[in-house]
Design an enzyme around this catalytic site. Structure first.
Site, mmCIF file in Angstrom:
data_model
loop_
_atom_site.group_PDB
_atom_site.id
_atom_site.type_symbol
_atom_site.label_atom_id
_atom_site.label_comp_id
_atom_site.label_asym_id
_atom_site.label_seq_id
_atom_site.Cartn_x
_atom_site.Cartn_y
_atom_site.Cartn_z
ATOM 1 N N HIS B 103 0.734 -1.211 0.053
ATOM 2 C CA HIS B 103 0.020 0.010 -0.136
ATOM 3 C C HIS B 103 0.773 1.160 0.129
ATOM 4 C CE1 HIS B 103 -2.209 -3.341 2.071
ATOM 5 N NE2 HIS B 103 -3.240 -2.979 1.617
ATOM 6 N N ASP B 206 35.374 -28.235 18.653
ATOM 7 C CA ASP B 206 35.462 -29.576 18.122
ATOM 8 C C ASP B 206 36.700 -29.807 17.588
ATOM 9 O OD1 ASP B 206 35.175 -32.249 17.302
ATOM 10 O OD2 ASP B 206 32.848 -31.885 17.745
ATOM 11 N N HIS B 209 37.357 -33.574 15.639
ATOM 12 C CA HIS B 209 36.748 -34.044 14.638
ATOM 13 C C HIS B 209 37.782 -33.690 13.313
ATOM 14 C CE1 HIS B 209 36.054 -29.885 13.150
ATOM 15 N NE2 HIS B 209 35.578 -30.273 11.997
ATOM 16 N N HIS B 214 38.270 -34.331 8.510
ATOM 17 C CA HIS B 214 38.996 -33.406 7.510
ATOM 18 C C HIS B 214 40.461 -34.096 7.179
ATOM 19 C CE1 HIS B 214 36.151 -30.508 7.802
ATOM 20 N NE2 HIS B 214 36.331 -30.279 9.220
ATOM 21 N N ASP B 381 32.122 -31.689 6.574
ATOM 22 C CA ASP B 381 31.285 -31.396 7.571
ATOM 23 C C ASP B 381 29.923 -31.419 7.188
ATOM 24 O OD1 ASP B 381 33.329 -30.447 9.662
ATOM 25 O OD2 ASP B 381 33.506 -28.900 8.539
HETATM 26 S S1 FES Z 1 1.830 -0.644 3.255
HETATM 27 FE FE1 FES Z 1 0.382 -2.156 3.501
HETATM 28 S S2 FES Z 1 1.583 -3.955 3.940
HETATM 29 FE FE2 FES Z 1 3.141 -2.314 3.737
HETATM 30 FE FE LIG Z 2 34.990 -29.193 10.450
#
Ligand code: FES
Ligand SMILES: [Fe+2]
Lengths: 182, 448
Positions: B103, B206, B209, B214, B381
């Site tokens: 709007h 961690d 791991h 890796h 990962d």
């Molecule tokens: S102006 Fe109506 S939802 Fe943003």
């Molecule tokens: Fe990792």
């Protein structure tokens, strides 16, 4: 710029490449790359509409004409040369790269190929293509990557070889991390 | 709700109930954790000019981080006050205003409502535009470029919340003594089918791991194929130095976990060797950086002086990556909750503002290649996290707790423990993970 003969040759090249990738014959795939290949994939952003000159600049970028600033200072997904692509393949070869254990089932579907002579370098042809890569990791874990590529193929004594690839994924948010090639 | 209270505190038992990852926990943690904590939302270098904005998120809520015409930073909920439409559609840009596409309500970059169509024709005097601006985070703090915001108007300041982590961030991770960091353009975003806490706790501590998940990277690193991968300190370099974990605010307050804080000449030497291959300007920079950082931390009494950090997590969901080398960019990662089974990961790359271009380029390349969406670390990962998460969907699997006993009963006594802030532990410990869930449990129980 469309050249029917070059388009046929480029299509054959891209299909052969896709078969090597899908068959996990990655050394064969490396064999299709020039030693001085650049292989880049930026990250995708949703941006306000660009002015005409920015669009033109982006197009130039896709074909590899950009300054240090453009290429070197963006956080991209891939910015590879031959040695780093080779390293990635060797990593998968270790048998300990969990992202590809088991190997992803991939189907690279390549389409919309348009090829023409590179205006700047007689050895190169420019090729645009689209791809969909369907990736199955295991069971029903499936993802599809969709995108476009801007390639430059070099004419060599051994046939066409990839000198430049710019990949634009159509995913502002990637469906998963990436351990495959496009 | 059964997840409340400390019965799920693994500091007490070493065990963690999987209810911590349920839909009920998720609904509650959006309010109790993401609605109360200080959250990372962006970096000042992303919005240098007035009118600049970047879209990020706090938990599940999309926010716009703006710099308004007067230069102030605002963190605005990206929801129109009229019917809730999204008012900013772009990842980043520069604008004087945000106009809603439904709007047409228009807002300034400070969030003030300034335009309402048909205001005179259809609204009476009681309509007060000043009451209908975009919802703004009441507290926003710029910490050496890192922008944090909180939805609660009162509570600990950001510095209090960071606590012990301040010292590490200022002196070692954000490089304040040598000009600080800036974020390069581009953000990586990807989905990870796992609960955000599993990712955050991994980055908090961690160590165990790394050698398994890796293994492929460590193995290919040893083959010396690619110079960028060489930036990662190899086995030989790590063998002669020491690495520690740090539990910031241990037992009291927000738990920030740092991992592999490195000590040892070998790390510096390794960076000098790497820099030599880049150029003399890179060597000078690595040397100047070392002198400045060292004298700065020595002056503050640090013994020993740490060289770098590998990774760390600022509670709840902001992780940093340093990879223990001056030639890696600093990764800034947000683990955004997207339901109990899904996380959206956002990652940026920061480089040293005052470093030579050749160094900044290398920093960016190294981070991209290593810890990033298509890097050599994260996909491995990803695979593990996904399989972990599948366990949380399993009726039988869900009944059994996770184990966080590492480093609880048995700690290797540190011969010569560093005198840094927080609790310094051997790197091989789940102290930081236990701390993570200790505080998570406190927040879920409603403790401020
Ligand atoms: S102006 Fe109506 S939802 Fe943003
Ligand atoms: Fe990792």
């Amino acid at each position: 710029m469309v050249d029917m003969e070059l388009t046929a040759a480029a299509t054959a090249f891209l299909n052969e490449e896709a078969a090597l990738l899908d068959d996990h014959l990655l050394d064969g795939w490396l064999g299709l790359l020039c030693n001085d290949v650049r292989y880049v994939m930026p990250s995708t952003a949703i941006m306000p509409a660009e002015a005409a000159d920015a669009r033109e600049r982006r197009n130039a970028l896709r074909w590899g004409s950009f300054g240090d600033d453009d290429r070197d200072m963006h956080f991209w997904l891939y910015d590879e040369d031959y040695s780093s692509l080779n390293m990635r393949v060797r990593r998968l070869d270790t048998g300990m790269a969990h992202a590809e254990l088991p190997e992803s089932m991939t189907n690279h579907v390549v389409s919309n190929v348009i090829a023409g002579q590179d205006p700047l370098d007689s050895e190169l042809i420019r090729v645009r293509s689209k791809f969909m890569v369907h990736v199955v990791r295991h069971e029903n874990n499936e993802n599809t990557f969709v995108g476009s590529r801007w390639d430059k193929l070099r004419r060599t004594d051994d046939g066409l070889r990839l000198a430049w690839r710019y990949i634009e994924l159509a995913h502002p948010v990637l469906p998963r991390t990436i351990s495959i090639f496009f | 709700m059964s997840t409340s209270g400390l019965q799920h505190n693994p500091s007490a038992t070493g065990l963690l109930s999987k209810e911590v990852f349920s839909q009920e926990s998720y609904d509650a943690e959006l309010a109790n954790v993401f609605g109360t904590c200080w959250l990372f939302v962006g970096h000042t270098s992303m919005i240098p000019n007035s009118g600049d904005y970047v879209s990020t998120a706090m938990g599940e809520d999309p926010v716009i981080v703006t710099r308004s015409q007067d230069g102030q930073i605002h963190v605005l909920l990206n929801k129109c006050r009229h019917r809730g439409n999204r008012v900013c559609l772009f990842d980043k840009g520069n604008s004087k205003s945000f106009t809603c596409s439904y709007h047409g309500w228009g807002y300034t970059t400070a969030g003030d409502l300034k335009a309402v169509p048909f205001l005179d024709a259809a609204y009476g005097d009681s309509f007060d535009k000043s009451k209908w601006g975009l919802i703004a985070a009441p507290r926003v703090t710029d910490f050496h470029g890192l922008i944090f915001a909180s939805w609660v108007p009162e509570g600990p300041t950001l510095r209090e919340y960071l606590g012990d982590a301040v010292w590490y961030l200022e002196n070692m991770m954000l490089d304040e003594s040598i000009g600080g960091l800036e974020v390069v353009p581009g953000v990586q975003r990807y989905r990870m089918p796992a609960n955000w806490k599993l990712l955050a706790e991994n980055f908090a501590g961690d160590q165990a791991h790394v050698m398994v998940t890796h293994a492929s990277v460590l193995s290919v690193r040893a083959q010396n194929i690619d110079h960028k991968l060489g930036a990662l300190p190899g086995r030989d370099v790590r063998a002669t130095g020491a690495s520690y974990g740090v539990a910031c605010n241990d037992g009291d307050g927000a738990p920030h976990g740092l991992l592999e804080i490195r000590v040892g000449e070998s790390f510096y030497q390794h960076d000098l060797d790497q820099a030599a291959a880049i150029g003399p300007e890179a060597v000078d920079w690595v040397r100047d950086r070392q002198v400045a950082r060292q004298s700065n931390m020595q002056a503050q009494g640090a013994d020993p002086v740490p060289y770098g950090f590998h990774i760390g997590n600022i509670f709840p969901n902001f992780s940093l990556v340093g990879l223990g080398t001056a030639l890696d960019g600093v990764g800034l990662i947000l683990w955004l909750p997207r339901g109990p089974h899904e996380t959206e990961v956002w990652q940026w790359c920061a480089v040293n503002k005052d470093a030579p271009d050749s160094v900044r380029r290398r920093q960016r390349e190294v981070l991209m290649q290593q810890q990033s969406a298509a890097g050599v670390f994260a996909p491995d990962d990803h695979e593990n996290f996904e399989r972990l998460q599948n366990n949380l969907r399993s009726t039988e699997g869900r009944k059994w707790p996770f184990n966080y006993e590492m480093g609880r009963d048995k700690r290797i006594e540190l011969d010569d423990p560093p005198n840094w802030p927080g609790t310094v532990t051997q790197a091989l410990s789940e102290t930081n993970q236990r701390e993570f869930y200790r505080y998570w449990g406190e927040l879920m129980a409603g403790k401020e």
